[in-house]
Scaffold this motif. Structure first.
Motif, PDB file in Angstrom:
ATOM      1  N   LEU A  57      27.211  -5.759 -16.461  1.00  0.00           N
ATOM      2  CA  LEU A  57      28.564  -5.988 -15.625  1.00  0.00           C
ATOM      3  C   LEU A  57      28.871  -7.442 -14.973  1.00  0.00           C
ATOM      4  O   LEU A  57      29.279  -8.377 -14.631  1.00  0.00           O
ATOM      5  CB  LEU A  57      29.431  -4.966 -15.598  1.00  0.00           C
ATOM      6  N   GLY A  58      27.731  -6.167 -13.859  1.00  0.00           N
ATOM      7  CA  GLY A  58      27.427  -7.316 -12.762  1.00  0.00           C
ATOM      8  C   GLY A  58      26.905  -8.706 -12.619  1.00  0.00           C
ATOM      9  O   GLY A  58      27.474 -10.217 -12.492  1.00  0.00           O
ATOM     10  N   ASP A  59      26.148  -8.707 -13.760  1.00  0.00           N
ATOM     11  CA  ASP A  59      25.579 -10.398 -14.182  1.00  0.00           C
ATOM     12  C   ASP A  59      26.954 -11.038 -14.763  1.00  0.00           C
ATOM     13  O   ASP A  59      27.403 -12.591 -14.479  1.00  0.00           O
ATOM     14  CB  ASP A  59      23.952 -10.364 -14.801  1.00  0.00           C
ATOM     15  N   TYR A  60      27.642 -10.600 -15.670  1.00  0.00           N
ATOM     16  CA  TYR A  60      28.365 -11.060 -16.443  1.00  0.00           C
ATOM     17  C   TYR A  60      29.301 -11.578 -15.376  1.00  0.00           C
ATOM     18  O   TYR A  60      29.859 -12.793 -15.605  1.00  0.00           O
ATOM     19  CB  TYR A  60      29.410 -10.834 -16.971  1.00  0.00           C
ATOM     20  N   LEU A  61      29.864 -10.539 -13.872  1.00  0.00           N
ATOM     21  CA  LEU A  61      30.929 -11.307 -13.213  1.00  0.00           C
ATOM     22  C   LEU A  61      31.133 -12.410 -12.685  1.00  0.00           C
ATOM     23  O   LEU A  61      31.284 -13.366 -12.479  1.00  0.00           O
ATOM     24  CB  LEU A  61      31.349  -9.958 -12.238  1.00  0.00           C
ATOM     25  N   ASP A  62      29.469 -12.036 -11.943  1.00  0.00           N
ATOM     26  CA  ASP A  62      28.386 -13.184 -11.762  1.00  0.00           C
ATOM     27  C   ASP A  62      28.595 -14.978 -12.387  1.00  0.00           C
ATOM     28  O   ASP A  62      29.223 -16.270 -12.528  1.00  0.00           O
ATOM     29  CB  ASP A  62      27.342 -12.961 -10.913  1.00  0.00           C
ATOM     30  N   THR A  74      24.242 -17.617 -17.329  1.00  0.00           N
ATOM     31  CA  THR A  74      24.999 -17.510 -17.935  1.00  0.00           C
ATOM     32  C   THR A  74      24.826 -15.536 -18.459  1.00  0.00           C
ATOM     33  O   THR A  74      25.399 -15.525 -19.291  1.00  0.00           O
ATOM     34  CB  THR A  74      26.698 -18.272 -17.834  1.00  0.00           C
ATOM     35  N   PRO A  75      24.293 -15.559 -17.678  1.00  0.00           N
ATOM     36  CA  PRO A  75      23.923 -13.890 -17.936  1.00  0.00           C
ATOM     37  C   PRO A  75      25.362 -12.740 -18.173  1.00  0.00           C
ATOM     38  O   PRO A  75      25.718 -12.623 -17.420  1.00  0.00           O
ATOM     39  CB  PRO A  75      22.455 -12.610 -17.681  1.00  0.00           C
ATOM     40  N   GLY A  76      24.810 -11.744 -19.474  1.00  0.00           N
ATOM     41  CA  GLY A  76      25.687 -10.456 -18.654  1.00  0.00           C
ATOM     42  C   GLY A  76      25.940 -10.329 -19.919  1.00  0.00           C
ATOM     43  O   GLY A  76      26.201  -9.086 -20.297  1.00  0.00           O
ATOM     44  N   HIS A  77      26.787 -11.227 -21.400  1.00  0.00           N
ATOM     45  CA  HIS A  77      26.918 -10.823 -22.819  1.00  0.00           C
ATOM     46  C   HIS A  77      25.704  -9.958 -22.912  1.00  0.00           C
ATOM     47  O   HIS A  77      25.120  -9.398 -23.550  1.00  0.00           O
ATOM     48  CB  HIS A  77      27.391 -11.956 -23.804  1.00  0.00           C
ATOM     49  N   LEU A 110      31.246 -19.818 -13.789  1.00  0.00           N
ATOM     50  CA  LEU A 110      32.167 -20.996 -14.621  1.00  0.00           C
ATOM     51  C   LEU A 110      33.383 -21.350 -14.140  1.00  0.00           C
ATOM     52  O   LEU A 110      33.843 -22.478 -14.123  1.00  0.00           O
ATOM     53  CB  LEU A 110      32.020 -20.086 -16.396  1.00  0.00           C
ATOM     54  N   ARG A 111      33.761 -20.311 -13.355  1.00  0.00           N
ATOM     55  CA  ARG A 111      35.245 -21.035 -12.460  1.00  0.00           C
ATOM     56  C   ARG A 111      34.732 -21.904 -11.962  1.00  0.00           C
ATOM     57  O   ARG A 111      35.434 -22.785 -11.581  1.00  0.00           O
ATOM     58  CB  ARG A 111      35.241 -19.838 -12.029  1.00  0.00           C
ATOM     59  N   SER A 112      33.336 -22.683 -10.878  1.00  0.00           N
ATOM     60  CA  SER A 112      33.076 -23.025  -9.868  1.00  0.00           C
ATOM     61  C   SER A 112      32.932 -24.091 -10.876  1.00  0.00           C
ATOM     62  O   SER A 112      32.964 -25.616 -10.191  1.00  0.00           O
ATOM     63  CB  SER A 112      31.647 -22.580  -9.199  1.00  0.00           C
ATOM     64  N   LEU A 113      32.245 -24.462 -11.714  1.00  0.00           N
ATOM     65  CA  LEU A 113      32.461 -25.643 -13.462  1.00  0.00           C
ATOM     66  C   LEU A 113      33.893 -26.307 -13.008  1.00  0.00           C
ATOM     67  O   LEU A 113      34.378 -27.436 -12.716  1.00  0.00           O
ATOM     68  CB  LEU A 113      31.837 -25.596 -14.339  1.00  0.00           C
ATOM     69  N   THR A 114      34.654 -25.149 -13.061  1.00  0.00           N
ATOM     70  CA  THR A 114      35.607 -25.804 -13.037  1.00  0.00           C
ATOM     71  C   THR A 114      36.750 -26.566 -12.372  1.00  0.00           C
ATOM     72  O   THR A 114      38.247 -27.254 -12.296  1.00  0.00           O
ATOM     73  CB  THR A 114      36.794 -24.796 -13.847  1.00  0.00           C
ATOM     74  N   VAL A 115      36.406 -25.541 -10.577  1.00  0.00           N
ATOM     75  CA  VAL A 115      37.054 -26.095  -9.447  1.00  0.00           C
ATOM     76  C   VAL A 115      35.939 -27.412  -9.068  1.00  0.00           C
ATOM     77  O   VAL A 115      36.552 -28.375  -8.044  1.00  0.00           O
ATOM     78  CB  VAL A 115      37.303 -25.256  -8.996  1.00  0.00           C
ATOM     79  N   ASP A 116      35.149 -27.026  -9.129  1.00  0.00           N
ATOM     80  CA  ASP A 116      33.754 -27.975  -8.556  1.00  0.00           C
ATOM     81  C   ASP A 116      33.421 -29.101  -9.066  1.00  0.00           C
ATOM     82  O   ASP A 116      33.168 -30.119  -8.587  1.00  0.00           O
ATOM     83  CB  ASP A 116      33.103 -27.758  -7.361  1.00  0.00           C
ATOM     84  N   ASP A 117      33.820 -29.293 -10.483  1.00  0.00           N
ATOM     85  CA  ASP A 117      33.130 -29.905 -11.086  1.00  0.00           C
ATOM     86  C   ASP A 117      33.645 -30.551 -12.518  1.00  0.00           C
ATOM     87  O   ASP A 117      33.565 -31.162 -13.469  1.00  0.00           O
ATOM     88  CB  ASP A 117      31.773 -29.621 -11.536  1.00  0.00           C
ATOM     89  N   GLY A 118      35.388 -30.485 -12.176  1.00  0.00           N
ATOM     90  CA  GLY A 118      35.837 -30.736 -13.319  1.00  0.00           C
ATOM     91  C   GLY A 118      35.933 -30.549 -14.584  1.00  0.00           C
ATOM     92  O   GLY A 118      36.953 -31.318 -15.781  1.00  0.00           O
ATOM     93  N   VAL A 119      35.543 -29.214 -14.900  1.00  0.00           N
ATOM     94  CA  VAL A 119      35.279 -29.031 -16.256  1.00  0.00           C
ATOM     95  C   VAL A 119      36.648 -28.108 -17.207  1.00  0.00           C
ATOM     96  O   VAL A 119      37.364 -27.914 -16.218  1.00  0.00           O
ATOM     97  CB  VAL A 119      34.846 -28.059 -16.442  1.00  0.00           C
ATOM     98  N   HIS A 120      37.393 -29.356 -17.996  1.00  0.00           N
ATOM     99  CA  HIS A 120      38.349 -28.574 -18.122  1.00  0.00           C
ATOM    100  C   HIS A 120      38.827 -27.765 -19.878  1.00  0.00           C
ATOM    101  O   HIS A 120      40.002 -27.830 -20.294  1.00  0.00           O
ATOM    102  CB  HIS A 120      39.723 -29.344 -18.032  1.00  0.00           C
ATOM    103  N   THR A 121      37.291 -28.273 -20.649  1.00  0.00           N
ATOM    104  CA  THR A 121      37.859 -27.994 -22.111  1.00  0.00           C
ATOM    105  C   THR A 121      36.547 -26.711 -21.806  1.00  0.00           C
ATOM    106  O   THR A 121      35.680 -27.151 -21.732  1.00  0.00           O
ATOM    107  CB  THR A 121      37.231 -29.259 -22.742  1.00  0.00           C
TER     108      THR A 121
END
Length: 278
Positions: free
Chosen positions: A178-183, A139-142, A188-199
């Motif tokens: 910033l481009g890396d950060y948005l990616d 999760t590069p970007g920060h 992370l959003r894909s983890l919440t949608v596809d992998d059931g991450v909620h926390t």
């Protein structure tokens, strides 16, 4: 008083040391500040029936804190077997070498300069200790070396500084982009949608109960700030300091130096995409 359930990510009350999920325990470091919020969250992660544990981000070089982390694990009947770093900022990693001495563990990180031992960390790596499974998520970007750790058994992700428990994070230009950060936010959003991450178990601030809501808030916030910076440039604000004074006028001035790092990253992003002149 604002209801926590109405805030982005649904933060879980205050920041405290103690269990956060079935497998993750927080030990809050005594280094609060405007940038570190309540302090650094040092995470002890293990299977409930295992005597082995992993520590993520030992935190600052504070002997009392490091020994408290060890004591917390030992009181739970666990031996720390491995140390991991989400990134190399001092409030997360400065204590790692001393912590490795105390626990006789290896330190694994993306940046070779931070490692103690032969093994690093990279995309697709799966870490298994005492039955525990952690999946490495770049999760590069920060920062360029930022990583998150997916904890599938708890439907959780440990995000370091990529997503905080309160407020938003800095894109630490020039290392952060910033481009890396948005990616990374999309990943992370894909983890919440596809992998059931909620926390979300963040590096600073409270646990977030609505991971998808938090990540979507971050994406919307970044889009809004980027539009504000673009508009500021169109109105004649050219230097990063000028843009910060215009766009962040309602933000505590003590945070302007950090905001300027993010503005520099945003200006670079706009220039790379031909939206403004470099």
């Amino acid at each position: 008083m604002t209801d926590a359930a109405s805030l982005p990510g649904q933060p879980r009350g205050g920041v405290v040391s103690g269990p956060a999920t079935e497998r993750a325990v927080n030990v809050l470091a005594p280094n609060p500040s405007a940038m570190t919020l309540d302090g650094t969250n040092t995470w002890i992660v293990s299977e409930p029936d295992s005597d082995l544990a992993v520590v993520i981000d030992p935190g600052p070089l504070d002997e009392g804190h490091l020994r408290t982390v060890v004591d917390t694990a030992e009181k739970a009947g666990k031996r720390i077997a491995l140390t991991l770093l989400t990134h190399g900022h001092a409030d997360h990693a400065e204590g790692a070498a001393r912590f490795a001495e105390l626990t006789r563990t290896r330190v694994r990180a993306l940046d070779p300069a931070l490692r103690l031992g032969d093994e690093g960390l990279g995309a697709g790596d799966v870490i298994t200790v005492g039955g525990l499974e952690l999946r490495v998520v770049p999760t590069p970007g920060h920062t360029a070396d930022s990583l998150s750790f997916h904890l599938p058994a708890d439907r959780a992700v440990l995000t370091g500084d990529t997503v905080l428990g309160r407020g938003t994070t800095v894109v630490a230009h020039p290392d952060g982009r910033l481009g890396d950060y948005l990616d990374s936010l999309q990943r992370l959003r894909s983890l919440t949608v596809d992998d059931g991450v909620h926390t979300i178990l963040p590096g600073h601030g409270p646990v977030l109960e609505d991971a998808q809501g938090a990540v979507e808030y971050y994406l919307a916030h970044r889009a809004h700030r980027l539009a504000q910076v673009e508009t500021a440039v169109e109105r004649g604000y050219r230097t990063p300091a000028e843009v910060v004074a215009h766009v962040y006028a309602d933000v505590d001035r003590s945070l302007w130096p950090a905001a300027e790092l993010s503005v520099r990253a945003q200006l670079d992003y706009l220039a790379e995409h031909g939206i403004v002149q470099p």
